[in-house]
Design a protein around this motif. Structure first.
Motif, PDB file in Angstrom:
ATOM      1  N   PRO A   1      -0.714   2.599   3.336  1.00 24.81           N
ATOM      2  CA  PRO A   1      -0.892   1.843   4.574  1.00 24.81           C
ATOM      3  C   PRO A   1      -1.924   0.739   4.400  1.00 24.81           C
ATOM      4  CG  PRO A   1      -2.190   3.827   4.674  1.00 24.81           C
ATOM      5  CD  PRO A   1      -1.475   3.865   3.344  1.00 24.81           C
ATOM      6  N   GLN A   2      -2.078  -0.072   5.418  1.00 27.00           N
ATOM      7  CA  GLN A   2      -3.072  -1.140   5.391  1.00 27.00           C
ATOM      8  C   GLN A   2      -4.481  -0.564   5.537  1.00 27.00           C
ATOM      9  OE1 GLN A   2      -2.210  -4.132   8.282  1.00 27.00           O
ATOM     10  NE2 GLN A   2      -3.735  -5.559   7.519  1.00 27.00           N
ATOM     11  N   SER A   3      -4.606   0.495   6.337  1.00 28.80           N
ATOM     12  CA  SER A   3      -5.897   1.145   6.497  1.00 28.80           C
ATOM     13  C   SER A   3      -5.687   2.644   6.676  1.00 28.80           C
ATOM     14  CB  SER A   3      -6.672   0.567   7.678  1.00 28.80           C
ATOM     15  OG  SER A   3      -5.974   0.794   8.885  1.00 28.80           O
ATOM     16  N   LEU A   4      -6.735   3.406   6.375  1.00 29.72           N
ATOM     17  CA  LEU A   4      -6.628   4.855   6.351  1.00 29.72           C
ATOM     18  C   LEU A   4      -8.003   5.442   6.678  1.00 29.72           C
ATOM     19  CD1 LEU A   4      -4.596   7.096   5.597  1.00 29.72           C
ATOM     20  CD2 LEU A   4      -5.167   6.694   3.199  1.00 29.72           C
TER      21      LEU A   4
ATOM     22  N   ILE B   1      -3.776   9.399   0.649  1.00 29.69           N
ATOM     23  CA  ILE B   1      -2.711   8.995  -0.269  1.00 29.69           C
ATOM     24  C   ILE B   1      -2.324   7.557   0.040  1.00 29.69           C
ATOM     25  CG2 ILE B   1      -0.359   9.440  -1.056  1.00 29.69           C
ATOM     26  CD1 ILE B   1      -0.740  12.351  -0.116  1.00 29.69           C
ATOM     27  N   ILE B   2      -2.308   6.729  -0.990  1.00 30.64           N
ATOM     28  CA  ILE B   2      -1.944   5.318  -0.853  1.00 30.64           C
ATOM     29  C   ILE B   2      -0.703   5.086  -1.698  1.00 30.64           C
ATOM     30  CG2 ILE B   2      -2.706   2.931  -1.127  1.00 30.64           C
ATOM     31  CD1 ILE B   2      -5.612   4.055  -1.093  1.00 30.64           C
ATOM     32  N   ASN B   3       0.271   4.417  -1.110  1.00 30.22           N
ATOM     33  CA  ASN B   3       1.566   4.250  -1.765  1.00 30.22           C
ATOM     34  C   ASN B   3       1.850   2.807  -2.137  1.00 30.22           C
ATOM     35  OD1 ASN B   3       2.518   7.066  -1.363  1.00 30.22           O
ATOM     36  ND2 ASN B   3       2.334   6.485   0.783  1.00 30.22           N
ATOM     37  N   CYS B   4       2.515   2.626  -3.267  1.00 28.66           N
ATOM     38  CA  CYS B   4       2.919   1.284  -3.713  1.00 28.66           C
ATOM     39  C   CYS B   4       4.332   1.320  -4.261  1.00 28.66           C
ATOM     40  CB  CYS B   4       1.957   0.756  -4.776  1.00 28.66           C
ATOM     41  SG  CYS B   4       0.359   0.310  -4.086  1.00 28.66           S
ATOM     42  N   ALA B   5       5.020   0.187  -4.121  1.00 21.68           N
ATOM     43  CA  ALA B   5       6.382   0.062  -4.627  1.00 21.68           C
ATOM     44  C   ALA B   5       6.541  -1.303  -5.275  1.00 21.68           C
ATOM     45  CB  ALA B   5       7.387   0.229  -3.495  1.00 21.68           C
ATOM     46  N   TYR B   6       7.384  -1.376  -6.285  1.00 19.30           N
ATOM     47  CA  TYR B   6       7.611  -2.633  -6.989  1.00 19.30           C
ATOM     48  C   TYR B   6       9.101  -2.803  -7.237  1.00 19.30           C
ATOM     49  CZ  TYR B   6       8.125   0.340 -11.099  1.00 19.30           C
ATOM     50  OH  TYR B   6       8.541   1.307 -11.985  1.00 19.30           O
ATOM     51  N   GLU B   7       9.519  -4.039  -7.507  1.00 22.47           N
ATOM     52  CA  GLU B   7      10.928  -4.335  -7.764  1.00 22.47           C
ATOM     53  C   GLU B   7      11.193  -4.695  -9.220  1.00 22.47           C
ATOM     54  OE1 GLU B   7      12.474  -3.161  -4.358  1.00 22.47           O
ATOM     55  OE2 GLU B   7      13.656  -4.076  -5.957  1.00 22.47           O
ATOM     56  N   ASN B   8      10.240  -5.363  -9.848  1.00 25.60           N
ATOM     57  CA  ASN B   8      10.464  -5.900 -11.186  1.00 25.60           C
ATOM     58  C   ASN B   8      10.403  -4.778 -12.230  1.00 25.60           C
ATOM     59  OD1 ASN B   8      10.469  -7.273 -13.605  1.00 25.60           O
ATOM     60  ND2 ASN B   8       9.034  -8.845 -12.936  1.00 25.60           N
ATOM     61  N   THR B   9      11.544  -4.451 -12.803  1.00 21.87           N
ATOM     62  CA  THR B   9      11.585  -3.351 -13.767  1.00 21.87           C
ATOM     63  C   THR B   9      10.913  -3.705 -15.087  1.00 21.87           C
ATOM     64  OG1 THR B   9      13.799  -4.088 -14.437  1.00 21.87           O
ATOM     65  CG2 THR B   9      13.674  -2.333 -12.784  1.00 21.87           C
ATOM     66  N   ALA B  10      10.516  -4.956 -15.256  1.00 21.23           N
ATOM     67  CA  ALA B  10       9.789  -5.347 -16.467  1.00 21.23           C
ATOM     68  C   ALA B  10       8.327  -4.895 -16.418  1.00 21.23           C
ATOM     69  CB  ALA B  10       9.852  -6.860 -16.655  1.00 21.23           C
TER      70      ALA B  10
ATOM     71  N   PHE C   1      -9.382  11.457  -8.884  1.00 23.33           N
ATOM     72  CA  PHE C   1      -8.343  10.450  -8.644  1.00 23.33           C
ATOM     73  C   PHE C   1      -7.100  10.774  -9.470  1.00 23.33           C
ATOM     74  CE2 PHE C   1     -10.990   7.638  -6.202  1.00 23.33           C
ATOM     75  CZ  PHE C   1     -12.267   7.900  -6.664  1.00 23.33           C
ATOM     76  N   THR C   2      -5.942  10.738  -8.805  1.00 27.01           N
ATOM     77  CA  THR C   2      -4.669  11.028  -9.467  1.00 27.01           C
ATOM     78  C   THR C   2      -3.663   9.957  -9.115  1.00 27.01           C
ATOM     79  OG1 THR C   2      -5.046  13.424  -9.378  1.00 27.01           O
ATOM     80  CG2 THR C   2      -2.773  12.687  -9.681  1.00 27.01           C
ATOM     81  N   ILE C   3      -2.945   9.467 -10.132  1.00 28.35           N
ATOM     82  CA  ILE C   3      -1.809   8.581  -9.895  1.00 28.35           C
ATOM     83  C   ILE C   3      -0.546   9.398 -10.120  1.00 28.35           C
ATOM     84  CG2 ILE C   3      -0.565   6.513 -10.556  1.00 28.35           C
ATOM     85  CD1 ILE C   3      -3.052   5.364 -11.738  1.00 28.35           C
ATOM     86  N   SER C   4       0.375   9.302  -9.173  1.00 22.53           N
ATOM     87  CA  SER C   4       1.715   9.858  -9.352  1.00 22.53           C
ATOM     88  C   SER C   4       2.679   8.697  -9.514  1.00 22.53           C
ATOM     89  CB  SER C   4       2.119  10.696  -8.138  1.00 22.53           C
ATOM     90  OG  SER C   4       1.246  11.784  -7.978  1.00 22.53           O
TER      91      SER C   4
ATOM     92  N   PHE D   1       4.688   4.276  -6.972  1.00 23.31           N
ATOM     93  CA  PHE D   1       3.551   5.020  -7.497  1.00 23.31           C
ATOM     94  C   PHE D   1       2.512   5.151  -6.397  1.00 23.31           C
ATOM     95  CE2 PHE D   1       0.766   1.305  -8.563  1.00 23.31           C
ATOM     96  CZ  PHE D   1       1.697   0.286  -8.429  1.00 23.31           C
ATOM     97  N   SER D   2       1.683   6.170  -6.515  1.00 18.20           N
ATOM     98  CA  SER D   2       0.731   6.433  -5.443  1.00 18.20           C
ATOM     99  C   SER D   2      -0.588   6.926  -6.015  1.00 18.20           C
ATOM    100  CB  SER D   2       1.295   7.455  -4.459  1.00 18.20           C
ATOM    101  OG  SER D   2       1.586   8.660  -5.119  1.00 18.20           O
ATOM    102  N   LEU D   3      -1.634   6.732  -5.223  1.00 17.07           N
ATOM    103  CA  LEU D   3      -2.985   7.179  -5.574  1.00 17.07           C
ATOM    104  C   LEU D   3      -3.379   8.285  -4.604  1.00 17.07           C
ATOM    105  CD1 LEU D   3      -5.666   6.677  -7.216  1.00 17.07           C
ATOM    106  CD2 LEU D   3      -6.356   5.214  -5.298  1.00 17.07           C
ATOM    107  N   HIS D   4      -3.847   9.402  -5.162  1.00 15.02           N
ATOM    108  CA  HIS D   4      -4.358  10.510  -4.365  1.00 15.02           C
ATOM    109  C   HIS D   4      -5.840  10.679  -4.699  1.00 15.02           C
ATOM    110  CE1 HIS D   4      -0.191  12.476  -3.854  1.00 15.02           C
ATOM    111  NE2 HIS D   4      -0.016  11.367  -4.526  1.00 15.02           N
TER     112      HIS D   4
END
Lengths: 114, 113
Positions: free
Chosen positions: B8-11, B20-29, B62-65, B73-76
């Motif tokens: 989210p923008q804030s937590l 938990i902070i979430n991220c998504a990407y499109e570029n498979t490179a 800190f953990t990245i999944s 991918f996400s940060l916990h």
């Protein structure tokens, strides 16, 4: 080591004025970068350099110029300041090529154009 | 176009909670995914990073999944502390070529004592 240093910390410019943001690193890093950070937008790459004498554009280069005459210094030039250039500017450096090398950031320069 | 989307923008969490902070990407490179932590008035600093050949990486609290098929991918942050209050940025880049990071829009985390 001081790491990455930036001057000035704050600056207010009038529209149309020009200025140079200074960046120096003492880690002997070949790679240096300029980012701008706008609220809610993350950091956007303006220009980067892979070594002295070599620079290239990033995502948002319009309105800016850079030079890299030494390994240590990477100044960012604003020629005709516009309100859209109000932002926080960060300089960074890294040891090598490829995303695996950590980028070390300076403390930033907060610029306001009115 | 935002290459990396972050939410989210804030937590706001209580001390001891697991933000938990979430991220998504499109570029498979993209094949390198760091997280940066930024305190007010300071530049971002590398917190932890992951390559796509593993699904999880831990460093202290800190953990990245990482989910390669979903391009997410996400940060916990385990046992969060007030000192963890900061803005967190995910990023993505390629391991070869110029070291150009594409950042997410950031998440401002507040940990309440």
């Amino acid at each position: 080591n001081a790491g990455v240093t930036q001057t000035p910390k704050f600056r207010i410019l009038k529209i149309g004025q020009s200025m140079t943001l200074q960046c120096t690193q003492d880690m002997n890093h070949n790679y240096m970068y300029w980012y701008r950070q706008d609220p809610g937008m993350g950091l956007k790459l303006i220009y980067y350099s892979v070594g002295a004498g070599i620079t290239d554009k990033g995502e948002v280069p319009n309105g800016y110029n850079v030079s890299r005459s030494t390994t240590e210094d990477f100044p960012l030039r604003l020629e005709l300041a516009a309100p859209s250039q109000t932002s926080v500017y960060f300089c960074a450096s890294s040891r090598g090529t490829g995303g695996v090398y950590e980028q070390y950031f300076g403390p930033g320069t907060r610029l306001t154009v009115t | 176009q935002q290459q990396v989307k972050q939410s989210p923008q804030s937590l706001i969490v209580q001390k001891g909670g697991i933000p938990i902070i979430n991220c998504a990407y499109e570029n498979t490179a993209f094949d390198y995914f760091p997280w940066y932590q930024q305190f007010p008035g300071k530049g971002p600093a590398l917190l932890i990073a992951i390559r796509p050949d593993v699904s999880e990486k831990k460093e202290g609290r800190f953990t990245i999944s990482f989910n390669k098929s979903a391009k997410q991918f996400s940060l916990h942050i385990m046992d969060s502390q007030p000192g963890d209050s900061a803005t967190y940025f995910c990023a993505a880049s390629k391991q070869t070529g110029a070291n150009n990071l594409f950042f997410g829009t950031g998440t401002r985390l507040t940990v309440i004592p």
